[in-house]
Design an enzyme around this catalytic site. Structure first.
Site, short mmCIF file in Angstrom:
data_model
loop_
_atom_site.label_atom_id
_atom_site.label_comp_id
_atom_site.label_asym_id
_atom_site.label_seq_id
_atom_site.Cartn_x
_atom_site.Cartn_y
_atom_site.Cartn_z
N ASP A 65 0.75 -1.07 -0.02
CA ASP A 65 -0.04 -0.04 -0.10
C ASP A 65 0.83 1.26 0.12
O ASP A 65 0.41 2.30 -0.23
CB ASP A 65 -0.84 0.03 1.26
CG ASP A 65 -1.98 -1.06 1.03
OD1 ASP A 65 -2.45 -1.28 -0.07
OD2 ASP A 65 -2.33 -1.89 2.06
N HIS A 159 -10.06 -2.76 -0.95
CA HIS A 159 -9.23 -2.29 -2.24
C HIS A 159 -9.51 -3.03 -3.56
O HIS A 159 -10.28 -4.09 -3.53
CB HIS A 159 -7.83 -2.72 -2.04
CG HIS A 159 -7.11 -2.12 -1.26
ND1 HIS A 159 -6.39 -2.52 0.09
CD2 HIS A 159 -6.91 -0.76 -0.78
CE1 HIS A 159 -5.72 -1.71 0.89
NE2 HIS A 159 -6.18 -0.32 0.28
N CYS A 247 -0.49 -7.55 -1.07
CA CYS A 247 -0.39 -6.55 -0.38
C CYS A 247 0.93 -6.85 0.70
O CYS A 247 1.51 -5.84 1.23
CB CYS A 247 -1.35 -6.24 0.49
SG CYS A 247 -2.01 -7.56 1.55
C1 CIR Z 1 -5.86 -2.05 6.22
O1 CIR Z 1 -7.01 -2.09 6.57
O2 CIR Z 1 -5.27 -1.22 5.66
C2 CIR Z 1 -4.90 -3.32 6.26
N1 CIR Z 1 -5.15 -4.03 7.59
C3 CIR Z 1 -4.78 -4.45 5.50
C4 CIR Z 1 -4.36 -3.77 3.90
C5 CIR Z 1 -4.25 -4.80 3.02
N2 CIR Z 1 -3.54 -4.19 1.76
C6 CIR Z 1 -3.74 -4.66 0.54
O3 CIR Z 1 -4.64 -5.67 0.39
N3 CIR Z 1 -3.04 -4.24 -0.24
#
Ligand code: CIR
Length: 252
Positions: A65, A159, A247
């Site tokens: 991210d 996402h 991610c």
């Molecule tokens: C969030 O809610 O931002 C994190 N717990 C999970 C992010 C997952 N990211 C992704 O799939 N690229």
């Protein structure tokens, strides 16, 4: 692609953002699963580079991210969740050794989990995390790099890549209703088995090999029947915090 940038699972990982009612995580199990993920990337030929955890950034392990790599430029994201903004610093520093950096600026927000590239096209999701200003900035950088751009409105999930996952240059795995499908018209769509809604996450390893979450055995069978070689992996401790396979790394 030769390098996989990952980030260690911090002691504060239990405080990472999650959906209401999500199960608690087991830190030691999360680290074991993360080690296995790193091993699979190394087996696929990646040099795995791990950044240290920052205990003030419980979600830092979801490193995808924090940045989007486009050719010789790294676009440093501005995460939609304010609690995640501090994650980008060390990622930018690590990427600055190899890439020229540009950044998404306020009021734009962008999470790397909302972006994928297929061929010369960049697909980006408008989601609860990525807003129109962030998308416009991303597409500005992509257009300068000569790429085509496609915007997709994300549905009932975090996402774009929670619902639309590239399997190769022409094919995506889609969760029905998770995102608009019309913008995907130039791609071949394979559907996740509806009984495994959002349980299937996929990371292409090259040469038709796919790392696939073991929580999605039926979807794995569909992918195997289509000729992909499925490598199952359990990342339950990351799925508990709304994460998937893409991610956990930035690949370049
Ligand atoms: C969030 O809610 O931002 C994190 N717990 C999970 C992010 C997952 N990211 C992704 O799939 N690229």
């Amino acid at each position: 692609m030769t390098t996989a940038l990952v980030r260690e699972v911090g002691d504060s990982y239990g405080r990472a953002l999650a959906e209401p009612g999500a199960p608690d995580v087991d830190l030691s199990h999360a680290r074991t699963q993360h080690d296995r993920y790193r091993t699979e990337l190394a087996n696929a030929g990646y040099r795995v580079e791990a950044l240290a955890a920052d205990e003030d950034c419980p979600d830092g392990v979801f490193i995808e991210d924090a940045a989007v790599v486009l050719g010789d430029t790294a676009i440093i994201a501005r995460p939609g969740a304010a609690s995640r903004r501090a994650e980008v610093g060390p990622v930018a520093e690590a990427l600055s050794v190899r890439f020229s950096l540009v950044e998404i600026i306020a009021p734009g927000t962008l999470d790397g989990g909302d972006v994928f590239i297929a061929g010369n096209t960049i697909y980006a999701g408008l989601s609860g995390r990525t807003n129109q200003a962030g998308l416009d900035q991303l597409f500005g950088f992509a257009s300068e790099a000569g790429m085509d751009t496609v915007a997709i409105t994300v549905g009932d999930t975090l996402h774009l890549k929670s619902a639309v996952l590239p399997l190769d240059e022409e094919t995506v795995l889609v969760t029905v209703g998770g995102a608009e499908e019309e913008p995907l018209r130039n791609l071949r769509i394979i559907y996740e088995d509806p009984r495994e809604r959002y349980a299937a996450s996929v990371l292409p390893l090259g040469d038709g090999r796919l790392l696939v979450t073991s929580a999605a055995p039926r979807t794995s069978d569909v992918l195997s029947d289509l000729g992909y070689e499925v490598v199952p992996i359990d990342i339950s401790e990351f799925q508990a915090k709304s994460g998937g396979l893409t991610c956990l790394s930035i690949l370049f």
